[in-house]
Scaffold this motif. Structure first.
Motif, PDB file in Angstrom:
ATOM      1  N   LEU A 110      13.310  -4.398   1.475  1.00 46.68           N
ATOM      2  CA  LEU A 110      13.446  -3.368   0.443  1.00 46.68           C
ATOM      3  C   LEU A 110      14.409  -3.791  -0.668  1.00 46.68           C
ATOM      4  O   LEU A 110      14.587  -3.082  -1.650  1.00 46.68           O
ATOM      5  N   PHE A 111      15.019  -4.949  -0.506  1.00 42.64           N
ATOM      6  CA  PHE A 111      15.953  -5.465  -1.506  1.00 42.64           C
ATOM      7  C   PHE A 111      15.169  -6.125  -2.634  1.00 42.64           C
ATOM      8  O   PHE A 111      14.292  -6.963  -2.401  1.00 42.64           O
ATOM      9  N   THR A 215      12.250   0.336 -14.803  1.00 43.47           N
ATOM     10  CA  THR A 215      11.056   0.899 -14.173  1.00 43.47           C
ATOM     11  C   THR A 215      10.984   0.326 -12.769  1.00 43.47           C
ATOM     12  O   THR A 215      10.874  -0.889 -12.587  1.00 43.47           O
ATOM     13  N   VAL A 216      11.085   1.193 -11.769  1.00 41.70           N
ATOM     14  CA  VAL A 216      11.048   0.760 -10.369  1.00 41.70           C
ATOM     15  C   VAL A 216       9.660   1.044  -9.809  1.00 41.70           C
ATOM     16  O   VAL A 216       9.193   2.186  -9.839  1.00 41.70           O
ATOM     17  N   ILE A 217       9.012   0.002  -9.312  1.00 42.46           N
ATOM     18  CA  ILE A 217       7.693   0.127  -8.684  1.00 42.46           C
ATOM     19  C   ILE A 217       7.917  -0.015  -7.192  1.00 42.46           C
ATOM     20  O   ILE A 217       8.327  -1.081  -6.716  1.00 42.46           O
ATOM     21  N   GLY A 223       8.664  -2.158   0.021  1.00 41.58           N
ATOM     22  CA  GLY A 223       9.462  -2.951  -0.905  1.00 41.58           C
ATOM     23  C   GLY A 223       9.266  -2.473  -2.322  1.00 41.58           C
ATOM     24  O   GLY A 223       8.405  -1.623  -2.603  1.00 41.58           O
ATOM     25  N   ASP A 224      10.064  -3.008  -3.215  1.00 43.40           N
ATOM     26  CA  ASP A 224       9.944  -2.601  -4.610  1.00 43.40           C
ATOM     27  C   ASP A 224      10.273  -3.763  -5.519  1.00 43.40           C
ATOM     28  O   ASP A 224      10.806  -4.795  -5.089  1.00 43.40           O
ATOM     29  N   THR A 225       9.942  -3.585  -6.773  1.00 42.80           N
ATOM     30  CA  THR A 225      10.344  -4.530  -7.805  1.00 42.80           C
ATOM     31  C   THR A 225      10.738  -3.723  -9.027  1.00 42.80           C
ATOM     32  O   THR A 225      10.287  -2.588  -9.203  1.00 42.80           O
ATOM     33  N   THR A 226      11.592  -4.290  -9.843  1.00 40.69           N
ATOM     34  CA  THR A 226      12.143  -3.558 -10.986  1.00 40.69           C
ATOM     35  C   THR A 226      11.876  -4.301 -12.284  1.00 40.69           C
ATOM     36  O   THR A 226      12.121  -5.513 -12.377  1.00 40.69           O
ATOM     37  N   LEU A 253       4.056  -7.269  -6.940  1.00 33.58           N
ATOM     38  CA  LEU A 253       4.561  -6.689  -5.695  1.00 33.58           C
ATOM     39  C   LEU A 253       3.496  -6.727  -4.595  1.00 33.58           C
ATOM     40  O   LEU A 253       3.796  -7.043  -3.441  1.00 33.58           O
ATOM     41  N   LEU A 254       2.256  -6.425  -4.939  1.00 35.21           N
ATOM     42  CA  LEU A 254       1.170  -6.493  -3.957  1.00 35.21           C
ATOM     43  C   LEU A 254       0.997  -7.918  -3.432  1.00 35.21           C
ATOM     44  O   LEU A 254       0.787  -8.135  -2.237  1.00 35.21           O
TER      45      LEU A 254
END
Length: 648
Positions: A110-111, A215-217, A223-226, A253-254
């Motif tokens: 998640l980082f 923008t956080v996806i 998990g995420d990306t910014t 991210l996918l």
């Protein structure tokens, strides 16, 4: 008495605290700390008490730091990320704060490593206060674990359900409602892949949280990306580019979590309109995704769109690399060739000769093995539009390769010579020697091979063929007495037309001699010589003849097998046998093992067929694998260029 180090006390304290706080349905086991993981948790069913088969790794990090803000930041070396990323089960980072006896937990996946990994030596893993352990933490962690496992191991059901939430009435001065509408419009192009849902939908899988700074996806529990947008964006960028940027971020991210085909579908659709795709770090991640997808046409489609919109760009060139690297299906190859031809048509109507030269060169390079004559035409056009190509050693060496494969060996040797004169790689020396060999200049070929091998400190897989050719040239010269020959391959083959199998040994040797006088590299003549010498029990000469056949023809699998069998019986040095084995296997693969087994069955009674075949199979299993390098050349002013290897 010596005191126990405080760090050791902290480690024990953190273990005890973590084991005391976890639910009774979790079992914590210590692991070897040398591997960067302190333990592993196994989850048991609440009712049956049976193991669920669910496990996750735990990394404990304890601190005496009193300042909570500083304590919640952990510095990791960069190789820790590589290690965690390689693991098949998730890693839970546990921060034990000794002054307050509190525990904070966060999944490593998640980082957001997108910007954190820009530093080459290390990165900072940050906790927030909401990561503090409380009574609901076990339930939350297990839900996140289940979502992670589901998302990373199973097929995603399409469309992916997505929600968008704006934190503020405006985004960079534009009403959030208008920006939301623009993002939804972009999503509608991919309605079978992504579905935009209400914010509070129960089944939302992806959340997009937007404010002016970022923008956080976020994929729920995974998990995420910014995307950082703190710099002021113009209205046109917000409404026309930003929606595509959001979907590029989702695609990246996918791909990170194993869904490269879905990601490639998104990227190929919206990438052309994206502003962030021109950022090098984003482009590299897009490239990595497209290289993993099973459908190369997605990479070509995106490159085609970029070429059509912006002309020849470095970005578009890079996006073609996955297509160059992979073995393409007939459909994909046709698609790529169509793109390259359209590209030439586009640039030919313009005035930029550099773009024209690159377009012609890339197509010529791609078809050089299948359509060599057509490839030469494109190479000529590349040099016409950019004469500096004739000053680049790789260009001349590639022309040498085309000439060689077309049977024009003397021309090939001259191109390689020019490439060497321009400071080309050492391998061009070996390729020049190979061209001289097939041009019939045996003495010079042997000398040039010697020059090449003398420059080599060690012999690797690529060198073995040159070692063996150098070896057989000496034998060819010894047996035929030719230093230079005008080869006549057809004349040599005609010697064996209508030959009776009952011909005497003396007559057979005479025919072989005549054939070699026409062409000292005639594989059939050398194979027949091997057969006759073997019958007359001249096993050393038979070995040399079969080896010459194999090395010259490459495709005669029986000659390879015969040379190995004879070499083993003659107790030829192990290095030579090893080289023959590696070269034969690199050319023929598993067919070589099957043929060796067939020949083993024909040996005299008592030959250890099973032991021989099994040992041979074990030997080839540990042979080094030949890797086809993937290289990109960055052209600078004039004839200068920089080569980058992207194989890894």
């Amino acid at each position: 008495m010596p005191k126990r180090p405080r760090q050791h006390e902290l480690e024990t304290e953190s273990r005890n605290a973590f084991q005391a706080i976890i639910t009774r349905t979790w079992l914590f086991r210590d692991m070897d700390q040398d591997y960067g993981i302190d333990g592993q948790v196994e989850i048991f069913d609440v009712v049956s008490k049976n193991s669920t088969g669910k496990t996750f790794n735990v990394q404990l990090k304890a601190t005496d730091e009193k300042n909570v803000k500083k304590a919640l930041a952990i510095r990791f070396p960069i190789d820790t990320h590589d290690y965690y990323h390689s693991l098949t089960i998730p890693v839970l980072i546990v921060r034990y704060h000794s002054p307050t006896k509190r525990i904070y937990v966060r999944w490593y996946h998640l980082f957001d490593t997108y910007y954190a990994l820009k530093g080459k030596k290390g990165f900072t893993f940050n906790f927030v206060k909401s990561d503090r352990w409380d009574k609901d933490t076990p339930k939350k962690l297990q839900k996140q674990f289940d979502l992670y496992r589901q998302f990373t191991s199973a097929q995603i059901s399409l469309p992916i359900k997505l929600s968008i939430n704006f934190h503020g009435a405006k985004f960079h001065g534009i009403l959030s409602g208008l920006v939301h509408s623009a993002v939804r419009k972009e999503i509608s192009k991919l309605h079978d892949v992504i579905s935009c849902e209400n914010l509070n939908g129960d089944n939302v899988e992806v959340r997009i949280e937007i404010d002016n700074k970022k923008t956080v996806i976020l994929i729920q529990g995974v998990g995420d990306t910014t995307l950082h947008t703190s710099r002021r964006l113009q209205e046109k960028t917000v409404l026309e580019k930003y929606p595509s940027d959001v979907l590029v971020g989702l695609g990246i991210l996918l791909d990170k979590f194993g869904h490269s085909d879905i990601a490639a579908r998104i990227l190929s659709e919206v990438g052309c309109n994206s502003a962030i795709i021109k950022q090098r770090e984003v482009l590299v991640r897009v490239l990595r995704c497209l290289s993993r997808t099973t459908d190369v046409t997605k990479a070509v489609e995106l490159a085609d769109s970029l070429f059509a919109k912006h002309g020849v760009t470095f970005d578009a060139e890079l996006l073609l690399l996955p297509a160059y690297k992979k073995s393409l299906s007939a459909r994909e190859r046709e698609f790529l060739l169509g793109f390259m031809e359209r590209r030439i048509q586009r640039v030919e109507v313009g005035t930029d000769n550099r773009e024209k030269s690159i377009a012609h060169y890339n197509l010529g390079r791609y078809i050089c093995h299948t359509e060599p004559l057509k490839a030469v035409t494109h190479y000529r056009n590349a040099a016409k539009y950019d004469p500096d190509y004739l000053k680049r050693n790789y260009f001349l060496a590639e022309l040498g390769g085309i000439m060689f494969e077309s049977g024009h060996f003397r021309f090939a040797s001259r191109f390689y010579e020019r490439a060497i004169d321009l400071g080309g790689e050492n391998k061009y020396i070996a390729l020049k020697a190979d061209s001289l060999l097939f041009a019939g200049n045996y003495e010079m070929a042997e000398n040039v091979f010697e020059i090449y091998l003398d420059k080599r400190k060690t012999i690797d897989l690529d060198d073995i063929e040159w070692v063996m050719k150098h070896k057989v040239i000496g034998e060819i010269r010894r047996i035929t007495h030719f230093n230079v020959q005008k080869r006549d391959g057809l004349g040599a083959m005609r010697v064996f037309d209508g030959v009776d199998s009952k011909t005497s040994a003396i007559e057979q040797e005479k025919e072989i001699e005549i054939a070699l006088n026409f062409d000292a590299l005639c594989p059939l003549a050398w194979f027949n010589r091997g057969v006759t010498k073997n019958k007359s029990k001249e096993f050393q000469e038979a070995f040399i003849s079969f080896l010459t056949t194999a090395v010259i023809s490459r495709i005669d699998i029986e000659a390879w097998c015969n040379s190995i069998i004879l070499g083993l019986n003659l107790k030829v040095d192990t290095t030579t046998i090893s080289f023959i084995l590696q070269l034969a296997y690199s050319i023929h693969g598993e067919s070589f093992i099957n043929e060796m087994h067939r020949i083993a069955l024909t040996q005299p009674q008592g030959f250890p067929v099973a032991e021989f075949t099994n040992k041979l199979s074990d030997m080839v299993a540990i042979l080094p694998k030949e890797k086809e390098p993937l290289e990109v050349r960055l052209l600078w002013k004039g004839s200068y260029f920089k080569k980058i290897n992207l194989s890894n």
